[in-house]
Motif scaffolding. Sequence first.
Motif, PDB file in Angstrom:
ATOM      1  N   LYS A   1       0.855  -1.187   0.000  1.00 11.93           N
ATOM      2  CA  LYS A   1       0.000   0.000   0.000  1.00 11.93           C
ATOM      3  C   LYS A   1       0.891   1.236   0.000  1.00 11.93           C
ATOM      4  O   LYS A   1       1.503   1.581   1.000  1.00 11.93           O
ATOM      5  CB  LYS A   1      -0.915   0.032   1.230  1.00 11.93           C
ATOM      6  CG  LYS A   1      -1.698  -1.252   1.448  1.00 11.93           C
ATOM      7  CD  LYS A   1      -2.592  -1.595   0.278  1.00 11.93           C
ATOM      8  CE  LYS A   1      -3.430  -2.812   0.648  1.00 11.93           C
ATOM      9  NZ  LYS A   1      -3.958  -3.517  -0.449  1.00 11.93           N
ATOM     10  N   PRO A   2       0.997   1.905  -1.143  1.00 10.00           N
ATOM     11  CA  PRO A   2       1.984   2.976  -1.284  1.00 10.00           C
ATOM     12  C   PRO A   2       1.613   4.255  -0.556  1.00 10.00           C
ATOM     13  O   PRO A   2       0.454   4.530  -0.276  1.00 10.00           O
ATOM     14  CB  PRO A   2       2.023   3.214  -2.788  1.00 10.00           C
ATOM     15  CG  PRO A   2       0.660   2.867  -3.236  1.00 10.00           C
ATOM     16  CD  PRO A   2       0.245   1.693  -2.373  1.00 10.00           C
ATOM     17  N   SER A   3       2.650   5.024  -0.324  1.00  6.85           N
ATOM     18  CA  SER A   3       2.480   6.375   0.204  1.00  6.85           C
ATOM     19  C   SER A   3       1.809   7.240  -0.860  1.00  6.85           C
ATOM     20  O   SER A   3       2.051   7.078  -2.062  1.00  6.85           O
ATOM     21  CB  SER A   3       3.852   6.966   0.552  1.00  6.85           C
ATOM     22  OG  SER A   3       3.722   8.327   0.877  1.00  6.85           O
ATOM     23  N   LEU A   4       0.991   8.156  -0.400  1.00 10.80           N
ATOM     24  CA  LEU A   4       0.364   9.126  -1.306  1.00 10.80           C
ATOM     25  C   LEU A   4       1.080  10.468  -1.217  1.00 10.80           C
ATOM     26  O   LEU A   4       0.561  11.475  -1.668  1.00 10.80           O
ATOM     27  CB  LEU A   4      -1.120   9.262  -0.961  1.00 10.80           C
ATOM     28  CG  LEU A   4      -1.902   7.953  -1.075  1.00 10.80           C
ATOM     29  CD1 LEU A   4      -3.357   8.170  -0.674  1.00 10.80           C
ATOM     30  CD2 LEU A   4      -1.797   7.350  -2.455  1.00 10.80           C
ATOM     31  N   ARG A   5       2.269  10.453  -0.647  1.00 15.09           N
ATOM     32  CA  ARG A   5       3.080  11.664  -0.503  1.00 15.09           C
ATOM     33  C   ARG A   5       4.337  11.599  -1.371  1.00 15.09           C
ATOM     34  O   ARG A   5       5.302  12.295  -1.126  1.00 15.09           O
ATOM     35  CB  ARG A   5       3.464  11.847   0.956  1.00 15.09           C
ATOM     36  CG  ARG A   5       2.273  12.101   1.865  1.00 15.09           C
ATOM     37  CD  ARG A   5       2.721  12.140   3.316  1.00 15.09           C
ATOM     38  NE  ARG A   5       1.636  12.419   4.207  1.00 15.09           N
ATOM     39  CZ  ARG A   5       1.473  13.570   4.865  1.00 15.09           C
ATOM     40  NH1 ARG A   5       2.330  14.544   4.712  1.00 15.09           N
ATOM     41  NH2 ARG A   5       0.454  13.740   5.669  1.00 15.09           N
ATOM     42  N   THR A   6       4.312  10.760  -2.383  1.00 15.76           N
ATOM     43  CA  THR A   6       5.476  10.560  -3.242  1.00 15.76           C
ATOM     44  C   THR A   6       5.588  11.652  -4.301  1.00 15.76           C
ATOM     45  O   THR A   6       4.601  12.340  -4.609  1.00 15.76           O
ATOM     46  CB  THR A   6       5.381   9.206  -3.963  1.00 15.76           C
ATOM     47  OG1 THR A   6       4.250   9.249  -4.843  1.00 15.76           O
ATOM     48  CG2 THR A   6       5.264   8.052  -2.982  1.00 15.76           C
ATOM     49  N   PRO A   7       6.768  11.794  -4.893  1.00 16.17           N
ATOM     50  CA  PRO A   7       6.908  12.731  -6.013  1.00 16.17           C
ATOM     51  C   PRO A   7       5.950  12.418  -7.160  1.00 16.17           C
ATOM     52  O   PRO A   7       5.453  13.332  -7.817  1.00 16.17           O
ATOM     53  CB  PRO A   7       8.371  12.558  -6.438  1.00 16.17           C
ATOM     54  CG  PRO A   7       9.069  12.111  -5.199  1.00 16.17           C
ATOM     55  CD  PRO A   7       8.057  11.226  -4.490  1.00 16.17           C
ATOM     56  N   ALA A   8       5.676  11.131  -7.395  1.00 20.36           N
ATOM     57  CA  ALA A   8       4.764  10.767  -8.491  1.00 20.36           C
ATOM     58  C   ALA A   8       3.364  11.311  -8.240  1.00 20.36           C
ATOM     59  O   ALA A   8       2.718  11.822  -9.160  1.00 20.36           O
ATOM     60  CB  ALA A   8       4.724   9.255  -8.661  1.00 20.36           C
ATOM     61  N   VAL A   9       2.893  11.226  -7.020  1.00 21.57           N
ATOM     62  CA  VAL A   9       1.558  11.754  -6.695  1.00 21.57           C
ATOM     63  C   VAL A   9       1.591  13.278  -6.729  1.00 21.57           C
ATOM     64  O   VAL A   9       0.684  13.913  -7.267  1.00 21.57           O
ATOM     65  CB  VAL A   9       1.066  11.215  -5.337  1.00 21.57           C
ATOM     66  CG1 VAL A   9      -0.234  11.892  -4.919  1.00 21.57           C
ATOM     67  CG2 VAL A   9       0.879   9.702  -5.407  1.00 21.57           C
ATOM     68  N   ARG A  10       2.643  13.865  -6.195  1.00 15.25           N
ATOM     69  CA  ARG A  10       2.747  15.331  -6.207  1.00 15.25           C
ATOM     70  C   ARG A  10       2.792  15.881  -7.625  1.00 15.25           C
ATOM     71  O   ARG A  10       2.248  16.949  -7.893  1.00 15.25           O
ATOM     72  CB  ARG A  10       3.979  15.790  -5.422  1.00 15.25           C
ATOM     73  CG  ARG A  10       3.797  15.731  -3.931  1.00 15.25           C
ATOM     74  CD  ARG A  10       4.877  16.504  -3.192  1.00 15.25           C
ATOM     75  NE  ARG A  10       6.226  16.065  -3.509  1.00 15.25           N
ATOM     76  CZ  ARG A  10       6.860  15.088  -2.891  1.00 15.25           C
ATOM     77  NH1 ARG A  10       6.293  14.422  -1.933  1.00 15.25           N
ATOM     78  NH2 ARG A  10       8.092  14.772  -3.247  1.00 15.25           N
ATOM     79  N   SER A  11       3.437  15.166  -8.532  1.00 12.31           N
ATOM     80  CA  SER A  11       3.565  15.684  -9.897  1.00 12.31           C
ATOM     81  C   SER A  11       2.371  15.325 -10.792  1.00 12.31           C
ATOM     82  O   SER A  11       2.237  15.873 -11.879  1.00 12.31           O
ATOM     83  CB  SER A  11       4.867  15.198 -10.538  1.00 12.31           C
ATOM     84  OG  SER A  11       4.843  13.802 -10.702  1.00 12.31           O
TER      85      SER A  11
END
Length: 119
Positions: free
Chosen positions: A68-78
């Motif tokens: 279950k991944p973090s939703l605070r990653t660069p991928a989500v931010r970008s």
Amino acid sequence: MVLMIVLAGGLMGAGAQEAHFAGVPAKDHARANPLAGKPEAVSAGAALYKDHCAECHQADAQGDGKKKPSLRTPAVRSATDGDLEWFLRQGDLRHGMPSWSSLPQAHRWAIVAYLRSLQ
């Protein structure tokens, strides 16, 4: 939840998340969140996140460090707001992320607004 995007429950790491967002149709990618910048949307999104997303992505949106991944990653931010709403709507059952298409669209946008407030 984000999806969520992000919004991303079950994808393993930022590379997988970026690859998944690459499949978002251009018309969805370009969509703007009509609730962006509205504090009441962030509050509503926080409640919706708690009810629908925190079980997998944890209360702090950091994920479980495993499936279950973090939703605070660069991928989500970008990702664009449209990317995140699309992912919430579509889900990715193969990776454990349910479709939240049964939630009203305004609820999905509120979740996106909440996720943006975490960034």
